[in-house]
Scaffold this active site. Structure first.
Site, PDB file in Angstrom:
ATOM      1  N   GLY A  49      36.474  43.353  25.168  1.00 27.76           N
ATOM      2  CA  GLY A  49      36.298  42.191  26.031  1.00 27.76           C
ATOM      3  C   GLY A  49      36.025  42.673  27.429  1.00 27.76           C
ATOM      4  CD  GLU A  50      35.847  42.372  32.787  1.00 30.11           C
ATOM      5  OE1 GLU A  50      35.370  43.433  33.259  1.00 30.11           O
ATOM      6  OE2 GLU A  50      36.874  41.835  33.214  1.00 30.11           O
ATOM      7  CB  SER A  51      39.204  46.499  30.911  1.00 26.36           C
ATOM      8  OG  SER A  51      38.274  46.929  31.864  1.00 26.36           O
ATOM      9  CB  CYS A  81      35.249  48.145  23.634  1.00 30.39           C
ATOM     10  SG  CYS A  81      33.835  48.276  24.734  1.00 30.39           S
ATOM     11  NE  ARG A 101      35.890  48.263  33.611  1.00 32.49           N
ATOM     12  CZ  ARG A 101      36.081  47.167  34.322  1.00 32.49           C
ATOM     13  NH1 ARG A 101      36.742  47.212  35.468  1.00 32.49           N
ATOM     14  NH2 ARG A 101      35.602  46.010  33.898  1.00 32.49           N
ATOM     15  CB  ILE A 130      29.004  45.871  23.708  1.00 31.05           C
ATOM     16  CG1 ILE A 130      28.428  45.655  22.308  1.00 31.05           C
ATOM     17  CG2 ILE A 130      28.587  44.748  24.650  1.00 31.05           C
ATOM     18  CD1 ILE A 130      29.002  44.451  21.576  1.00 31.05           C
ATOM     19  NE  ARG A 131      27.224  44.107  29.901  1.00 33.59           N
ATOM     20  CZ  ARG A 131      27.118  43.082  30.703  1.00 33.59           C
ATOM     21  NH1 ARG A 131      28.045  42.885  31.622  1.00 33.59           N
ATOM     22  NH2 ARG A 131      26.121  42.252  30.602  1.00 33.59           N
ATOM     23  CG  HIS A 166      32.895  46.467  19.971  1.00 35.62           C
ATOM     24  ND1 HIS A 166      33.935  45.688  20.419  1.00 35.62           N
ATOM     25  CD2 HIS A 166      32.200  46.831  21.062  1.00 35.62           C
ATOM     26  CE1 HIS A 166      33.868  45.575  21.735  1.00 35.62           C
ATOM     27  NE2 HIS A 166      32.826  46.262  22.154  1.00 35.62           N
ATOM     28  CD  GLU A 168      35.738  44.908  17.404  1.00 36.52           C
ATOM     29  OE1 GLU A 168      35.858  46.099  17.077  1.00 36.52           O
ATOM     30  OE2 GLU A 168      35.534  44.543  18.584  1.00 36.52           O
TER      31      GLU A 168
END
Ligand code: GLN
Length: 185
Positions: A49-51, A81, A101, A130-131, A166, A168
């Site tokens: 997600g977004e850390s 991630c 990051r 992803i990023r 990822h 998942e």
């Protein structure tokens, strides 16, 4: 036999995809949003997600110490991630690692590539990045499980494992299966 209960930190990010993999492996799943949500879990997933957003949520809910204590208890933790970033020394300090990051640059912010993961038999895992972060430093007691072009993208110390990609988001359940297998030993 009672099914193992696996928690997924659900403050933000890719919770449902982990839940689908875990349920397919016969575990019960609980979304965790508070310290009480960790009670009685056999294992925990820190999703992507977004850390920064997740870090704010962890602080707001008072989850820092409970999450550290959970990892220290020896119950398995899998992080993907942004979850890997949360494990590093600048965040929860669960693992002696430093993450960079968005480490794969603007041109290749997102990509897929074959990744050999130590301990996973068969063909390479199709890594979805992803990023994605990479692990730029780690202590000697951290095992490197996977690299892409010399970048460390998978690590383990004891029962805590983290991946920059990822699993998942693929239909390859081998990493989740190995994670869950620890609960049946
Ligand atoms: N770039 C995100 C971060 O720094 C992580 C990306 C992801 O989890 N897919 O938090």
């Amino acid at each position: 036999m009672v099914a193992p209960l696996v928690g997924i930190l659900a403050l933000q990010g890719g919770v449902l995809e982990h839940a689908a993999h875990l349920r397919a492996l016969g575990t019960e799943v609980r979304e965790v949003r508070t310290p009480a949500g960790l009670d009685g879990l056999d294992a925990l997933v820190l999703p992507g997600g977004e850390s920064t957003t997740m870090t704010l949520g962890i602080a707001r809910e008072g989850l820092e110490e409970p999450l550290r204590a959970f990892a220290a208890s020896g119950r398995p933790v899998m992080a993907t991630c942004a979850g890997l970033i949360l494990l590093d020394r600048a965040h929860l300090d669960v693992l002696p690692i430093d993450c960079e990051r968005n480490a794969f640059g603007r041109q290749i912010r997102s990509f897929e590539g074959d990744v050999d993961v130590a301990g996973i038999d068969g063909p390479p895992h199709r890594g979805v990045f992803i990023r994605a972060p990479k692990v730029v430093a780690h202590d000697d007691d951290v095992e490197v499980l996977a690299t892409v072009e010399d970048a460390v993208v998978g690590v383990r110390r004891g029962t805590v494992e983290g991946y920059a990609f990822h699993p998942e988001l693929t239909d390859d359940g081998r990493l989740h299966a190995a994670f869950v297998a620890q609960l049946r030993d």
